[in-house]
Design an enzyme around this catalytic site. Structure first.
Site, PDB file in Angstrom:
ATOM      1  N   SER A  73     -19.527 -28.402 -16.332  1.00  0.00           N
ATOM      2  CA  SER A  73     -19.619 -26.990 -16.260  1.00  0.00           C
ATOM      3  C   SER A  73     -20.785 -26.467 -17.103  1.00  0.00           C
ATOM      4  O   SER A  73     -21.142 -25.291 -16.740  1.00  0.00           O
ATOM      5  CB  SER A  73     -18.360 -26.336 -16.308  1.00  0.00           C
ATOM      6  N   ASP A 222     -12.580 -17.473 -21.604  1.00  0.00           N
ATOM      7  CA  ASP A 222     -11.921 -18.808 -21.910  1.00  0.00           C
ATOM      8  C   ASP A 222     -11.990 -19.238 -23.206  1.00  0.00           C
ATOM      9  O   ASP A 222     -11.509 -20.152 -23.366  1.00  0.00           O
ATOM     10  CB  ASP A 222     -12.174 -19.604 -20.433  1.00  0.00           C
ATOM     11  N   HIS A 225     -16.499 -21.768 -22.174  1.00  0.00           N
ATOM     12  CA  HIS A 225     -17.977 -21.650 -21.500  1.00  0.00           C
ATOM     13  C   HIS A 225     -18.743 -20.670 -22.078  1.00  0.00           C
ATOM     14  O   HIS A 225     -18.132 -19.347 -22.070  1.00  0.00           O
ATOM     15  CB  HIS A 225     -17.704 -21.516 -19.961  1.00  0.00           C
TER      16      HIS A 225
END
Length: 247
Positions: A73, A222, A225
């Site tokens: 990611s 979060d 990221h």
């Protein structure tokens, strides 16, 4: 009742007007035909120009040397509005600014583990990379995958690249974990990347998230990221290792 003479005059007038109308109609049709032909020619010209531009761009991409960024990611740009704001896209901008003949291929998949990477490496290598940036392992660590398994998977990916393209330069992106994973595990995880780099004679980015990891302002809600600004720093961390190779 109309007299024969008057009737003949009216008929002659109708015939004259009809001839004029027919001639005008033919002239109008001729103008329309010419206009349509010109418009089609212009459309054809525009289509040809567009097609030529697309072909030129395709030829440029095909002829460029590839930098494949193979990751999770972080590479994919999870949570960003535009994938080009992720660090591979920023790297492409830096390359273009220097007018270097390289195309960056973003092969990031959110949630990818080293095991998943092993499963798709052969397909990704169809890109024929001149430079291969390996950015995997973080999800293994966050899931507590046994370190030996992570190490073997990364080695398998490295071996696959070297076997298929012996001259490809490989850059390994180092990762670190938050301390809540346990001191022993986090330390061994951190050391895994420089160990693999040394063993396989790879270029090493010591820590991809350096100056970003753990900094709330540079990460999304979060806490994992990076934001767009965070990716700018990631790109710098990668560029510091990549740029000397390109030159």
């Amino acid at each position: 009742m109309l007299m024969p003479k008057n009737r003949q005059l009216i008929l002659n007038s109708i015939r004259t007007n009809l001839k004029i109308f027919i001639k005008f109609s033919r002239f109008l049709v001729l103008i329309l035909l010419v206009a349509c032909k010109s418009d089609n020619a212009n459309k054809g010209g525009n289509a040809e120009t567009t097609s030529t531009a697309a072909a030129t761009e395709q030829a440029k991409t095909t002829s460029s040397k590839k930098i494949v960024v193979f990751g999770d990611s972080l590479t994919a740009g999870y949570g960003l509005d535009d994938v080009n704001d992720a660090f591979p896209g920023i790297i492409q901008d830096k390359i273009d600014a220097l007018q270097l003949d390289y195309t960056v291929v973003n092969s990031g998949v959110s949630g990818e583990t080293t095991s998943g990477g092993i499963n798709r490496i052969d397909w990704v290598l169809n890109e024929e990379p001149s430079i291969f940036i390996l950015e995997l392992g973080a999800n293994d660590g966050l899931r507590g995958v046994p370190l030996q398994q992570t190490k073997e998977n990364l080695q398998g990916i490295i071996d696959a690249v070297k076997k298929r393209y012996p001259s490809t330069k490989i850059i390994l992106a180092g990762m670190q974990l938050p301390p809540n994973m346990g001191q022993t595990y986090t330390t061994e995880f951190k050391n895994l990347f420089p160990s693999l780099a040394k063993k396989n004679d790879l270029y090493l980015i010591p820590f991809l998230l350096d100056n970003v990891g753990g900094i709330a302002a540079l990460n999304q809600s979060d806490g994992i990221h990076p934001t767009k600004e965070g990716h700018e720093i990631l790109a710098t961390n990668v560029w510091n290792v990549l740029k000397p190779i390109l030159k």
